[in-house]
Design an enzyme around this catalytic site. Structure first.
Site, PDB file in Angstrom:
ATOM      1  N   HIS A   1     -21.245   0.116 -16.927  1.00  0.00           N
ATOM      2  CA  HIS A   1     -20.469   0.793 -15.873  1.00  0.00           C
ATOM      3  C   HIS A   1     -19.759   2.026 -16.439  1.00  0.00           C
ATOM      4  CE1 HIS A   1     -20.669  -2.388 -12.734  1.00  0.00           C
ATOM      5  NE2 HIS A   1     -20.939  -3.134 -13.793  1.00  0.00           N
TER       6      HIS A   1
ATOM      7  N   GLU B   1     -18.399   4.331 -14.849  1.00  0.00           N
ATOM      8  CA  GLU B   1     -17.261   4.722 -14.001  1.00  0.00           C
ATOM      9  C   GLU B   1     -15.916   4.218 -14.534  1.00  0.00           C
ATOM     10  OE1 GLU B   1     -19.539   2.490 -13.287  1.00  0.00           O
ATOM     11  OE2 GLU B   1     -18.852   0.891 -11.954  1.00  0.00           O
TER      12      GLU B   1
ATOM     13  N   ASP C   1      -5.665  -0.968 -10.124  1.00  0.00           N
ATOM     14  CA  ASP C   1      -4.611  -0.044 -10.562  1.00  0.00           C
ATOM     15  C   ASP C   1      -4.756   0.317 -12.046  1.00  0.00           C
ATOM     16  OD1 ASP C   1      -3.168   0.658  -8.341  1.00  0.00           O
ATOM     17  OD2 ASP C   1      -1.872  -1.096  -8.409  1.00  0.00           O
TER      18      ASP C   1
ATOM     19  N   ILE D   1       0.175   4.418  -8.226  1.00  0.00           N
ATOM     20  CA  ILE D   1       0.105   5.870  -8.448  1.00  0.00           C
ATOM     21  C   ILE D   1       1.462   6.402  -8.925  1.00  0.00           C
ATOM     22  CG2 ILE D   1      -0.373   8.117  -7.345  1.00  0.00           C
ATOM     23  CD1 ILE D   1      -2.837   6.329  -7.670  1.00  0.00           C
TER      24      ILE D   1
ATOM     25  N   CYS E   1     -25.835  -0.584 -13.113  1.00  0.00           N
ATOM     26  CA  CYS E   1     -25.934  -2.043 -13.221  1.00  0.00           C
ATOM     27  C   CYS E   1     -26.971  -2.597 -12.244  1.00  0.00           C
ATOM     28  CB  CYS E   1     -24.554  -2.677 -13.056  1.00  0.00           C
ATOM     29  SG  CYS E   1     -24.460  -4.246 -13.940  1.00  0.00           S
ATOM     30  N   LEU E   2     -26.575  -3.181 -11.104  1.00  0.00           N
ATOM     31  CA  LEU E   2     -27.590  -3.640 -10.159  1.00  0.00           C
ATOM     32  C   LEU E   2     -28.468  -2.469  -9.718  1.00  0.00           C
ATOM     33  CD1 LEU E   2     -28.741  -5.981  -8.467  1.00  0.00           C
ATOM     34  CD2 LEU E   2     -27.115  -5.374  -6.675  1.00  0.00           C
TER      35      LEU E   2
ATOM     36  N   SER F   1       0.804  -1.237   0.000  1.00  0.00           N
ATOM     37  CA  SER F   1       0.000   0.000   0.000  1.00  0.00           C
ATOM     38  C   SER F   1       0.832   1.280   0.000  1.00  0.00           C
ATOM     39  CB  SER F   1      -0.964   0.066   1.194  1.00  0.00           C
ATOM     40  OG  SER F   1      -1.762  -1.066   1.225  1.00  0.00           O
ATOM     41  N   LEU F   2       2.029   1.250  -0.578  1.00  0.00           N
ATOM     42  CA  LEU F   2       2.827   2.483  -0.639  1.00  0.00           C
ATOM     43  C   LEU F   2       2.443   3.328  -1.852  1.00  0.00           C
ATOM     44  CD1 LEU F   2       6.422   1.311   0.359  1.00  0.00           C
ATOM     45  CD2 LEU F   2       4.692   2.413   1.769  1.00  0.00           C
TER      46      LEU F   2
ATOM     47  N   GLN G   1      17.237   0.401   3.381  1.00  0.00           N
ATOM     48  CA  GLN G   1      18.487  -0.329   3.152  1.00  0.00           C
ATOM     49  C   GLN G   1      18.232  -1.834   3.086  1.00  0.00           C
ATOM     50  OE1 GLN G   1      21.635   0.743   5.925  1.00  0.00           O
ATOM     51  NE2 GLN G   1      20.729   2.747   6.234  1.00  0.00           N
TER      52      GLN G   1
HETATM   53  N1  GLN Z   1     -25.774  -8.887 -10.305  1.00  0.00           N
HETATM   54  C1  GLN Z   1     -26.232  -8.203 -11.482  1.00  0.00           C
HETATM   55  C2  GLN Z   1     -25.980  -9.007 -12.747  1.00  0.00           C
HETATM   56  O1  GLN Z   1     -25.168  -9.908 -12.772  1.00  0.00           O
HETATM   57  C3  GLN Z   1     -25.593  -6.825 -11.579  1.00  0.00           C
HETATM   58  C4  GLN Z   1     -24.095  -6.868 -11.765  1.00  0.00           C
HETATM   59  C5  GLN Z   1     -23.436  -5.528 -11.512  1.00  0.00           C
HETATM   60  O2  GLN Z   1     -23.987  -4.668 -10.831  1.00  0.00           O
HETATM   61  N2  GLN Z   1     -22.240  -5.373 -12.038  1.00  0.00           N
HETATM   62  O3  GLN Z   1     -26.598  -8.749 -13.739  1.00  0.00           O
END
Ligand code: GLN
Length: 535
Positions: free
Chosen positions: A509, A511, A73, A21, A383-384, A16-17, A194
């Site tokens: 996703h 993100e 990462d 990054i 997603c979910l 965790s250093l 060291q």
């Molecule tokens: N569990 C849900 C699926 O498999 C949603 C997956 C998720 O949120 N990445 O469809």
């Protein structure tokens, strides 16, 4: 065809250093000088990929364009460089052994005893060079997971040693260590550094540059001491002081001349200084916001720092784009029910319901979504989170009592979310979801269209279940509309609410695609809508 230089980043003293990054920051500096760079992570565990690891073990699983389930990462690499990574950028011991054993079974080594040296180390070197051999990169930075001295890391360090001695291959080793401050002695201590360099030397590897993670500035005499004991020049001792944000680290590394030192060691003439203008502008906006919003992050892993890493980073990018500080209020989905929902969510300007698997905390997610829908709070379901929005709408707007996803309730009378046809025959868990980038057609004139500003997009997926198109007409009749569709197979990728200021659920996703240079439009849109709802 470019001849690549290989830079290895090893870690000593402690985990965790921040090797990831440091690697990403060096890559950023080299990129900002006009070089093409890629970063790779070698993970010493035996899982073939982290896709089967739960967030308690490994934080978030990051998904690449080509559908690889990888170490988080790689998310940092993409967010810093704005260049996509791929399966080749994350290799585990499990994958190395899997391919060596497959070759053995095929008879490729017929007659030979298959051993760690040379067969495993050859496979490691082959995987490192795969990226270099594309001819696309001036630099391949390879981060070696774990800490030197770990039994598991030995074959990787051995592969580095071999590559350093290969004629015609240009390599450099950066070793990241900890220089702790001992309060009782009032001093920074170099002994752990060291020792960790000694451990590396026992494996035959002399680091070229030592990056010292520290809470206090390193004095010149301390740098000289490390230089003397660890066989590097004083200019190769680089300070990595704790930073307020990871996005500051490239600038700190520039001030410490890490990139200059790397170029000097590799005998490369630097033609220009790194151009970090837009990076600095981003950082300024991030540090000097003119407003703030409170956005609830509803999920079941909220106590884990790394479980929603890419979501948190996406909010940082979107906040800077909106000149706005995003306070992420982490809310455990199991703490929400019909009695607590009001008190838990009433101060929020926006709500994000997180991705996930399994039924724990599902009722809380559904309650939170109902609250967002009824109180017209900007909402993004990932997603979910999107699947729960569909279930909530079915139950409360379409009178479908007991509606559910068949992931949670196999016998539901209204399977509004159901397993994908292609998933029905699959029994193995590793790498078998709908993974990676798929195209999506956005419906003209929708909120989603306004948010993206275009009609064709591609986004990354990781799921087994999907919206059940049997119910689409019922949903659209009552105001929840499919605003993004995969036209090839008709899968609904985006749902939005007609009578709501900002309510979007996505099956993918976003993100994973937000970067400093290109904040994701859905996050930018959610933050903007949350800001507006506050006024
Ligand atoms: N569990 C849900 C699926 O498999 C949603 C997956 C998720 O949120 N990445 O469809």
């Amino acid at each position: 065809m470019i001849k690549p230089k290989y830079i290895f980043v090893t870690g000593g003293v402690s985990s965790s250093l921040g090797k990831g990054i440091i690697s990403a920051s060096l890559a950023k500096l080299l990129q900002a000088r006009g070089f093409s760079v890629t970063i790779q992570k070698l993970d010493p565990y035996i899982n073939v990929d982290p896709g089967t690891l739960n967030p308690y073990e490994h934080g978030e699983c990051y998904v690449t364009e080509d559908g690889a389930e990888t170490d988080l990462d790689l998310g940092h690499y993409e967010r810093f460089l704005n260049v996509p990574t791929s399966q080749a950028n994350n290799i585990t011991t499990g994958r190395i052994y899997q391919s060596v054993i497959e070759k053995e079974r095929r008879g490729d080594y017929l007659g030979q005893t298959v051993q760690v040296i040379p067969h495993i180390t050859d496979e490691i070197k082959y995987r490192i060079k795969l990226l270099g051999n594309t001819g696309k990169y001036d630099f391949v930075i390879t981060e070696i997971g774990g800490t030197v001295g770990d039994i598991e890391s030995l074959p990787y360090i051995e592969a580095v040693r071999q590559m350093k001695w290969e004629p015609g291959t240009s390599c450099l080793v950066i070793h990241l260590t900890l220089v702790p401050f001992l309060a009782a002695a009032g001093e920074l201590k170099t002994k752990p550094t060291q020792h960790s360099v000694k451990t590396l030397l026992e494996s035959g590897v002399q680091p070229d540059i030592i990056v010292c993670r520290t809470e206090r500035h390193l004095s010149q005499s301390l740098r000289e001491k490390i230089s003397l004991f660890c066989n590097v020049s004083p200019s190769s001792v680089i300070e990595s002081i704790d930073a307020e944000t990871i996005y500051e680290v490239p600038l700190l590394m520039r001030d410490e001349k890490l990139d200059q030192e790397v170029l000097r060691k590799l005998n490369i003439q630097a033609e220009k200084e790194p151009d970090l203008k837009s990076w600095e502008e981003f950082l300024f906006k991030f540090k000097h916001p003119s407003s703030e919003v409170n956005i609830g992050l509803v999920g079941k892993y909220i106590e884990l720092k790394d479980a929603y890493k890419s979501i948190v980073e996406s909010f940082i990018h979107a906040g800077a784009a909106n000149d706005c500080k995003v306070n992420i209020i982490r809310i455990h989905s199991e703490s929400i029910n019909d009695h607590t929902v009001d008190s838990r969510l009433k101060d929020l300007d926006g709500i994000l319901v997180a991705p996930g698997f399994g039924s724990r905390g599902i009722d809380g997610k559904i309650s939170a979504i109902r609250y967002a829908r009824e109180h017209k709070i900007p909402f993004l379901g990932i997603c979910l989170g999107m699947q729960c929005a569909v279930v909530e709408f079915a139950r409360n707007m379409l009178n479908m009592a007991g509606a559910h996803s068949t992931e949670m309730d196999k016998r539901t009378p209204y399977p509004v979310i159901d397993i994908m046809e292609a998933q029905k025959k699959i029994s193995g868990m590793g790498g078998t979801m709908r993974l990676g980038s798929y195209p999506c057609q956005i419906v003209k004139g929708t909120l989603t269209h306004t948010v993206y500003g275009k009609l064709q997009i591609t986004e990354r997926h990781r799921h087994r279940y999907e919206f059940n198109n049997k119910f689409l007409q019922d949903f659209e009749a009552k105001g929840m509309i499919a605003s993004g569709i995969n036209t090839k197979d008709g899968l609904v990728e985006i749902m939005e609410l007609r009578d709501h200021p900002w309510f979007i659920g996505i099956q993918f996703h976003p993100e994973y695609k937000s970067t400093v240079a290109c904040p994701h439009p859905l996050f930018v849109g959610l933050v903007r809508a949350s800001k507006e709802s506050r006024i």
